[in-house]
Scaffold this motif. Structure first.
Motif, PDB file in Angstrom:
ATOM      1  N   GLN A  75       0.835  -1.209   0.000  1.00 46.38           N
ATOM      2  CA  GLN A  75       0.000   0.000   0.000  1.00 46.38           C
ATOM      3  C   GLN A  75       0.871   1.260   0.000  1.00 46.38           C
ATOM      4  O   GLN A  75       0.602   2.223  -0.727  1.00 46.38           O
ATOM      5  N   GLU A  76       1.937   1.234   0.806  1.00 45.51           N
ATOM      6  CA  GLU A  76       2.827   2.410   0.868  1.00 45.51           C
ATOM      7  C   GLU A  76       3.523   2.634  -0.476  1.00 45.51           C
ATOM      8  O   GLU A  76       3.691   3.772  -0.913  1.00 45.51           O
TER       9      GLU A  76
ATOM     10  N   LEU B 155       2.344   1.806  -3.432  1.00 40.95           N
ATOM     11  CA  LEU B 155       1.344   2.317  -4.394  1.00 40.95           C
ATOM     12  C   LEU B 155       1.031   3.781  -4.116  1.00 40.95           C
ATOM     13  O   LEU B 155       0.791   4.563  -5.042  1.00 40.95           O
ATOM     14  N   GLU B 156       1.053   4.149  -2.820  1.00 36.01           N
ATOM     15  CA  GLU B 156       0.793   5.550  -2.482  1.00 36.01           C
ATOM     16  C   GLU B 156       1.998   6.435  -2.810  1.00 36.01           C
ATOM     17  O   GLU B 156       1.844   7.586  -3.203  1.00 36.01           O
ATOM     18  N   PHE B 157       3.190   5.871  -2.708  1.00 36.07           N
ATOM     19  CA  PHE B 157       4.418   6.613  -3.018  1.00 36.07           C
ATOM     20  C   PHE B 157       4.525   6.908  -4.516  1.00 36.07           C
ATOM     21  O   PHE B 157       4.952   7.971  -4.935  1.00 36.07           O
ATOM     22  N   ARG B 158       4.117   5.930  -5.346  1.00 40.07           N
ATOM     23  CA  ARG B 158       4.265   6.111  -6.799  1.00 40.07           C
ATOM     24  C   ARG B 158       3.394   7.236  -7.294  1.00 40.07           C
ATOM     25  O   ARG B 158       2.201   7.247  -7.113  1.00 40.07           O
ATOM     26  N   ARG B 159       4.024   8.222  -7.865  1.00 42.93           N
ATOM     27  CA  ARG B 159       3.312   9.308  -8.518  1.00 42.93           C
ATOM     28  C   ARG B 159       3.942   9.520  -9.881  1.00 42.93           C
ATOM     29  O   ARG B 159       5.073   9.112 -10.116  1.00 42.93           O
TER      30      ARG B 159
ATOM     31  N   ASP C 170      11.684   7.106  -9.077  1.00 42.70           N
ATOM     32  CA  ASP C 170      10.437   7.647  -9.623  1.00 42.70           C
ATOM     33  C   ASP C 170      10.331   7.455 -11.125  1.00 42.70           C
ATOM     34  O   ASP C 170      11.341   7.307 -11.832  1.00 42.70           O
TER      35      ASP C 170
ATOM     36  N   THR D 266       8.613  18.313  -3.947  1.00 38.48           N
ATOM     37  CA  THR D 266       7.294  18.125  -4.571  1.00 38.48           C
ATOM     38  C   THR D 266       7.266  18.725  -5.978  1.00 38.48           C
ATOM     39  O   THR D 266       6.244  18.675  -6.649  1.00 38.48           O
TER      40      THR D 266
ATOM     41  N   GLU E 268      -1.939  17.397  -5.026  1.00 37.53           N
ATOM     42  CA  GLU E 268      -2.516  16.189  -4.434  1.00 37.53           C
ATOM     43  C   GLU E 268      -3.030  15.261  -5.518  1.00 37.53           C
ATOM     44  O   GLU E 268      -3.400  15.701  -6.592  1.00 37.53           O
ATOM     45  N   ARG E 269      -3.082  14.000  -5.152  1.00 39.73           N
ATOM     46  CA  ARG E 269      -3.555  13.013  -6.110  1.00 39.73           C
ATOM     47  C   ARG E 269      -5.073  13.112  -6.235  1.00 39.73           C
ATOM     48  O   ARG E 269      -5.771  13.238  -5.236  1.00 39.73           O
TER      49      ARG E 269
ATOM     50  N   ARG F 121      -8.527  11.221  -7.627  1.00 39.15           N
ATOM     51  CA  ARG F 121      -9.232  10.071  -8.189  1.00 39.15           C
ATOM     52  C   ARG F 121     -10.718  10.337  -8.049  1.00 39.15           C
ATOM     53  O   ARG F 121     -11.139  10.946  -7.046  1.00 39.15           O
TER      54      ARG F 121
END
Ligand SMILES: Cc1cc2nc3c(=O)[nH]c(=O)nc-3n(C[C@H](O)[C@H](O)[C@H](O)COP(=O)(O)O)c2cc1C
Length: 242
Positions: free
Chosen positions: A4-5, A7-11, A187, A223, A229-230, A232
């Motif tokens: 989960q971390e 997937l949340e890290f990937r931007r 990244d 940043t 912010e992401r 969805r």
């Protein structure tokens, strides 16, 4: 990081830190992990071009419309679909499968399994992947729609359907790659904004190959390069439980 971390890290990072280099071997390993992605009929009709040469990076970046992500990338990976390699891949898989069945299938099932696999990769795969100006695809489509009148049948087997199949498969490899990169703090930014014809020419690819995705890689600089912010759409809007 937990999954989960990761997937949340990937931007999608569009600006990479110029001072931070990538370890080529680590990126190569992530590409290797990408090949563990599920893929249609295990045909693996993909190729991965790992670009590290600065001159080639510049040319690829220009073909990617000079996007900041490619301009500042430390390395670039090009994901390519290769429908044209279906005979070669079928042959390689069958060579493996013969031994695999001998080693891992129950003795009483070996003969039948080998017969099925041989028919699948010797006849069915060439049948559905062969191309002839779209005409073979039309023939396959008519045939499959006719059969589907009597029993469930895969009918998405026109030449353009098979194009979708290899792109789906390659997209899964691309996502697996990005997750593997995220796990080690590297990244990426998946791109479809590129001039396919130019990229193919640079990589000396045959006309039947297609560029699935281009992924510039580097390390984010704070940043900068992450568009806030992401976003969805609300999950309830896309989730249906039946
Ligand atoms: C197939 C595909 C093509 C994309 N093409 C581009 C592109 O050409 N340029 C770009 O800046 N971002 C591109 N993106 C990144 C998306 O804009 C991004 O994934 C989306 O906004 C969600 O943001 P996130 O990846 O940070 O979660 C692409 C993403 C995908 C999956």
């Amino acid at each position: 990081m937990s999954l989960q971390e990761i997937l949340e890290f990937r931007r999608s990072v569009r600006y990479f830190d110029e001072a931070k280099e990538l370890d080529t071997e680590k990126v190569k390993h992530c590409i290797e992990l990408a090949t563990l992605a599920p893929n249609s009929s295990n045909m693996q009709l993909w190729e991965f071009y790992h670009i590290t040469d600065p001159e080639m990076m510049k040319k690829i970046s220009h073909a990617c419309l000079d996007q900041k992500a490619t301009e500042t990338a430390k390395q670039i990976v090009v994901f390519v679909t290769r429908r044209d390699l279906h005979r070669k891949r079928s042959k390689t898989f069958l060579e493996f499968e013969k031994e695999n069945i001998a080693r891992n299938s129950p003795p009483e099932k070996q003969e039948k399994r080998w017969k099925n696999q041989r028919a699948y990769y010797t006849y069915l795969m060439p049948f559905i992947y062969s191309r002839f100006f779209g005409l073979l695809g039309i023939f396959r489509k008519i045939l499959s729609v006719f059969v589907s009148l009597f029993r469930p049948m895969v009918t998405s087997i026109s030449e353009s359907d098979m194009r979708v199949v290899v792109h789906k498969t390659c997209g899964l490899a691309a996502q697996t790659f990005m997750i593997a990169m995220a796990e080690i703090g590297y990244d990426t930014c998946p791109l479809e904004g590129f001039d396919s014809r130019r990229v193919k020419k640079l990589l000396k690819l045959p006309c039947s190959a297609e560029i699935n995705m281009i992924i510039p890689c580097g390390i984010r600089k704070g940043t900068r390069g992450i568009r806030g912010e992401r976003f969805r759409v609300p999950f309830e809007e896309v989730y249906r439980i039946i």
